[in-house]
Write an enzyme that holds these catalytic residues in place. Structure first.
Site, mmCIF file in Angstrom:
data_model
loop_
_atom_site.group_PDB
_atom_site.id
_atom_site.type_symbol
_atom_site.label_atom_id
_atom_site.label_comp_id
_atom_site.label_asym_id
_atom_site.label_seq_id
_atom_site.Cartn_x
_atom_site.Cartn_y
_atom_site.Cartn_z
ATOM 1 N N GLY A 67 0.731 -1.249 0.000
ATOM 2 C CA GLY A 67 0.000 0.000 0.000
ATOM 3 C C GLY A 67 0.763 1.304 0.000
ATOM 4 N N GLY A 74 2.657 2.702 -2.384
ATOM 5 C CA GLY A 74 2.911 3.287 -3.697
ATOM 6 C C GLY A 74 2.045 4.494 -4.005
ATOM 7 N N CYS A 86 -1.284 3.420 -5.511
ATOM 8 C CA CYS A 86 -1.916 2.277 -4.833
ATOM 9 C C CYS A 86 -2.905 2.792 -3.794
ATOM 10 C CB CYS A 86 -0.861 1.411 -4.163
ATOM 11 S SG CYS A 86 -1.536 -0.034 -3.298
#
Length: 370
Positions: free
Chosen positions: A187, A189, A192
């Site tokens: 998570g 990114g 993301c």
């Protein structure tokens, strides 16, 4: 229910403390690393990897053949996107260019058709394909560990990258199942939204520290995957113990990514006189689409849309067009070299031993930051 009281940290929560150094110049810093991999049955003795351990992520617009060719030539690594066809992959890996073999990974999922596709490619290119990245969003399922073991048993002579996870015990599980390198990050990114959609994750700096400790105790390695926004974050990941750092958004928007360049026009707020009239000054800015691989855009492109039982876990954004990748790489590597001079690390491999973190509430002066 259990609550962990100790505060976990992200890259934004720390700075690297400077210390007295004997280094005279950034050019004295050696960014190349040599690794030997735990589970890889190498046909030769000695180190199995020699390069600058920065990786392009296996994302659309980043993990392309052109990106791999550009980065491998300067010692950086690329994990290819999964969407290339068998024919395209066979053609790419059927090469005499040893830098591609040493700096490029084939990417795959864990479905039966993924295993069959890899068999088809490997049967044609054999020793030219050295690295395989087995990539899923959730690396915590028993099915994932079982797949890694199956792949290792079938192919003892490949280097297996596996992920993603964020805790030490699962890092150990994957290494003991046959992985050589574990991908760390859930998570963090830029595109993301897993943490938003699911509430699941782990602050990335703490995840890297924990997983690196677990991996290194078994002779394994890790990749810090996601969450880096600038060269300083990449340096922090290496300082925290990452062997490799994987980048998506930081490498998006370049020619080598292959995305369509779109022009947009904006009023600058300034005017000029044209005859008797005052006209707005219009500025052209160029952008390239970039999206997460669990986004609606990615699912529509590769699978015809979202399955009814799924939701999108990725953003779709337009990133500034940045031309050739070389200038971005120079900026990135220059920043890491500078970090090493501040920390007194003549080699990148020494940075995690030389660096100390200090917790902070503010990273930089933002008065003129865009």
């Amino acid at each position: 229910m259990r609550l962990e009281d100790d505060k976990k940290l992200d890259y934004k929560d720390v700075l690297i403390r400077p210390k007295r150094s004997t280094l005279g110049s950034r050019k004295d810093v050696d960014l190349f690393r040599q690794f030997s991999f735990r589970n890889y049955n190498s046909p030769q003795s000695g180190s199995h990897y020699n390069g600058i351990p920065v990786m392009a992520a296996n994302m659309d617009g980043v993990g392309t053949f052109d990106m791999a060719r550009a980065l491998s030539g300067i010692g950086l690594f690329t994990c290819l996107v999964k969407s290339y066809s068998v024919e395209e992959l066979i053609n790419f890996f059927s090469t005499d260019d040893s830098s591609l073999r040493e700096n490029v990974a084939y990417s795959m999922g864990i479905m039966e058709q993924d295993f069959d596709k890899f068999n088809s490619v490997y049967s044609h290119v054999d020793t030219n394909l050295k690295y395989v990245c087995v990539d899923v969003a959730n690396g915590y399922s028993e099915r994932f560990s079982a797949f890694i073991k199956r792949l290792r048993d079938a192919y003892p002579d490949i280097v297996i990258i596996a992920g993603n996870v964020v805790t030490g015990e699962m890092t150990e599980e994957l290494i003991l199942s046959g992985a050589d390198i574990v991908k760390v990050g859930i998570g963090p990114g830029s595109v993301c939204t897993t943490r938003i959609q699911t509430g699941v994750g782990f602050p990335q700096l703490s995840a890297v520290i924990e997983c690196a400790d677990s991996a290194h105790g078994l002779g394994g390695h890790i990749i810090a995957d996601g969450g880096c926004t600038c060269p300083g974050d990449v340096a922090k990941a290496f300082a925290a113990g990452a062997d490799f750092v994987m980048l998506g958004g930081m490498l998006a928007g370049h020619n080598e990514g292959g995305g369509e360049v779109v022009s947009k026009y904006y009023k600058t707020g300034e005017v000029f006189k044209n005859g008797n009239d005052w006209q707005d000054i219009i500025e052209e800015q160029k952008f390239v689409q970039f999206y997460g691989m669990s986004s609606l855009a990615a699912n529509e492109k590769h699978f015809g849309g979202l399955k009814q039982y799924r939701s999108s876990e990725g953003r779709e954004v337009m990133v500034p067009y940045r031309g050739e990748i070389n200038s971005t790489v120079q900026d990135l590597l220059g920043g890491i070299r500078s970090t090493c001079t501040y920390a007194g690390a003549k080699k990148l491999k020494w940075l995690s031993k030389c660096a100390s973190f200090v917790k902070t509430g503010e990273q930089f002066n933002s008065v003129f930051a865009k």
